[in-house]
Design an enzyme around this catalytic site. Structure first.
Site, PDB file in Angstrom:
ATOM      1  NE  ARG A  59      -2.443   0.936   3.612  1.00 13.07           N
ATOM      2  CZ  ARG A  59      -1.760   1.685   4.500  1.00 13.07           C
ATOM      3  NH1 ARG A  59      -1.403   2.916   4.205  1.00 13.07           N
ATOM      4  NH2 ARG A  59      -1.433   1.186   5.679  1.00 13.07           N
ATOM      5  CE1 TYR A 111     -14.642  11.499 -16.390  1.00  7.63           C
ATOM      6  CE2 TYR A 111     -14.275  11.751 -14.036  1.00  7.63           C
ATOM      7  CZ  TYR A 111     -14.720  11.003 -15.102  1.00  7.63           C
ATOM      8  OH  TYR A 111     -15.221   9.758 -14.877  1.00  7.63           O
ATOM      9  CG  ASP A 183      -7.040  15.410 -16.613  1.00  9.87           C
ATOM     10  OD1 ASP A 183      -6.488  14.625 -17.402  1.00  9.87           O
ATOM     11  OD2 ASP A 183      -8.093  15.144 -16.014  1.00  9.87           O
ATOM     12  CE  LYS A 208     -11.585   7.532 -18.645  1.00  7.43           C
ATOM     13  NZ  LYS A 208     -11.709   8.921 -18.207  1.00  7.43           N
TER      14      LYS A 208
HETATM   15  C1  LIG Z   1     -11.953   9.581 -16.977  1.00 10.51           C
HETATM   16  C2  LIG Z   1     -11.307  10.865 -16.653  1.00 10.51           C
HETATM   17  C3  LIG Z   1     -10.942  11.181 -15.335  1.00 10.51           C
HETATM   18  C4  LIG Z   1     -11.230  10.258 -14.166  1.00 10.51           C
HETATM   19  O1  LIG Z   1     -10.525   9.064 -14.298  1.00 10.51           O
HETATM   20  P1  LIG Z   1     -10.996   7.666 -13.619  1.00 10.51           P
HETATM   21  O2  LIG Z   1      -9.881   6.747 -13.968  1.00 10.51           O
HETATM   22  O3  LIG Z   1     -12.320   7.289 -14.210  1.00 10.51           O
HETATM   23  O4  LIG Z   1     -11.111   7.925 -12.156  1.00 10.51           O
HETATM   24  C5  LIG Z   1     -10.296  12.384 -15.110  1.00 10.51           C
HETATM   25  N1  LIG Z   1     -10.042  13.246 -16.125  1.00 10.51           N
HETATM   26  C6  LIG Z   1     -10.406  12.974 -17.396  1.00 10.51           C
HETATM   27  C7  LIG Z   1     -10.094  13.961 -18.468  1.00 10.51           C
HETATM   28  C8  LIG Z   1     -11.044  11.782 -17.707  1.00 10.51           C
HETATM   29  O5  LIG Z   1     -11.396  11.529 -18.974  1.00 10.51           O
END
Ligand SMILES: *Cc1c(COP(=O)(O)O)cnc(C)c1O
Length: 390
Positions: A59, A111, A183, A208
């Site tokens: 962890r 998001y 991001d 993603k």
């Molecule tokens: C999907 C997404 C997130 C969140 O990610 P998870 O893995 O679903 O928690 C954050 N930012 C963007 C741009 C996303 O497409």
């Protein structure tokens, strides 16, 4: 960081961070163990007190499989250090709690989960959060003067594919002693490297493009050793470290990141060009098109334009849903970045919870259709869109 720093991206995707074993394993082994044994109290104290960098407890992230993928992730964004998380939201939560407590300014669309965290949950902890739209950037200095330790943005944004100038925003943030976090989920490290443009931190939903096959949930954060060290303490006790098995799966996916994303870039561009002239399509949002308002900026700060594009149809919300429902190859699903092409109508999924007034202010309409372009033949995808548009 990794010895492979000056090698090109494709090479780093394959080799950075990989560790072998006594048997000559070609890949980093998976260590499912939750804990690590020591021969003596003195030896374990060396690790606990930081004199030696051994493994200790999974962890904590002190596990060779986890550290290996973190080293690869750091290398891909040109960062000193990286942390991997159990999801993209886990990465953002740890980031905001560790480095955003003096206040967060969020620029542009973010998001849905990020918006909820920033607008509803962090304020419950007394953290001030402020929001600026793309055309309100002249108010950034004023927001920073009110007190903010962190500026956060996505570029290109979801679903309008708006592009923000990372370097200029980093300058403003730094002038006020704040950090900039970007991001980079939509662009991926193949198309954009925010740290090289002046950002301090990069976050990813590794669910993603980094994972790339719609079969793992993970997140990542990259930055300086100091900032990442601060966040590591929060990850440890929030308990948002992913399993070694997920880390190995993520590392496997990163080997093909460049090949996948470059193919997706090319296909998205072909689709954007084909859709631009279509009589049922009012507008195509794709920073790779010369007509797109973000094109010039994207050319400056991106190496490729990405596999995401948004169509605005010449139809109302229901008419748009009908087109989406006629698609056969594009599956209706809210994620992105996988090998299979996906479609979503933002007002029915990602922006369903946003009020009509707020949607209007943000330019999110019922006629928008967001496409995540996969690895199918682009002509088959264009044919599918054409038959659905009728
Ligand atoms: C999907 C997404 C997130 C969140 O990610 P998870 O893995 O679903 O928690 C954050 N930012 C963007 C741009 C996303 O497409």
């Amino acid at each position: 960081m990794a010895e492979s720093d000056d090698r090109r991206l494709s090479t780093r995707c394959v080799h950075a961070g990989e560790i072998g074993d006594a048997h000559g394993s070609a890949l980093t082994p998976i260590y499912p163990t939750t804990t690590f044994k020591y021969r003596s109290t003195a030896a374990i104290l060396d690790v606990v007190e930081g004199r030696s960098s051994g493994s200790l407890y999974t962890r904590y992230g002190m596990n060779p499989t986890i550290r290996s993928v973190e080293s690869k992730l750091a290398s891909l964004e040109g960062a000193e250090a990286a942390l991997v998380f159990s999801s993209g939201m886990a990465a953002e939560t740890a980031l905001f709690l560790a480095l955003g407590r003096e206040g967060v300014v969020c620029i542009g669309d973010a998001y849905g989960g990020t918006m909820e965290l920033l607008s509803e949950q962090l304020p419950q902890l007394g953290i001030r959060t402020q929001f600026l739209l793309g055309d309100e950037l002249d108010r950034l200095d004023a927001c920073l003067e009110q007190g903010a330790g962190l500026v956060f943005l996505e570029t290109p944004t979801n679903p309008a594919l708006e592009v923000f100038p990372i370097g200029k925003i980093a300058e403003r943030a730094h002038a006020h002693g704040a950090l900039l976090a970007v991001d980079n989920t939509f662009a991926s490290p193949v198309n954009q490297n925010p740290l090289a443009l002046g950002a301090d931190l990069v976050s990813h939903s590794a669910t993603k493009y980094l994972g790339g096959h719609s079969d793992l949930t993970a997140g990542a954060l990259m930055g300086s050793t100091e900032n990442i060290g601060t966040v590591a303490g929060w990850r440890k006790n929030l308990g948002s470290t992913p399993s070694p098995e997920t880390c190995a799966q993520l590392a496997r996916s990163l080997h093909t990141l460049v090949v996948r994303v470059r193919h997706q870039n090319a296909s998205a561009r072909a689709i954007a060009e084909a859709m631009q002239g279509h009589p049922k399509v009012a507008r195509v949002r794709y920073p790779g098109l010369p007509e797109d308002p973000g094109h010039a900026l994207a050319c400056e700060q991106m190496h490729g334009f990405g596999g995401m594009l948004t169509l605005e149809l010449d139809a109302d919300t229901d008419g748009t849903s009908a087109v989406v429902d006629r698609l056969r190859l594009f599956a209706i699903a809210p994620s992105l970045g996988g090998t299979e092409s996906l479609v979503t109508q933002p007002v029915t999924t990602t922006h369903h919870g946003v009020s009509p007034e707020e949607r209007e202010r943000r330019g999110i309409t019922g006629s928008m259709v967001r496409l995540s372009v996969g690895l199918e033949d682009p002509q088959d995808l264009i044919d599918d869109l054409c038959q659905a548009l009728g």
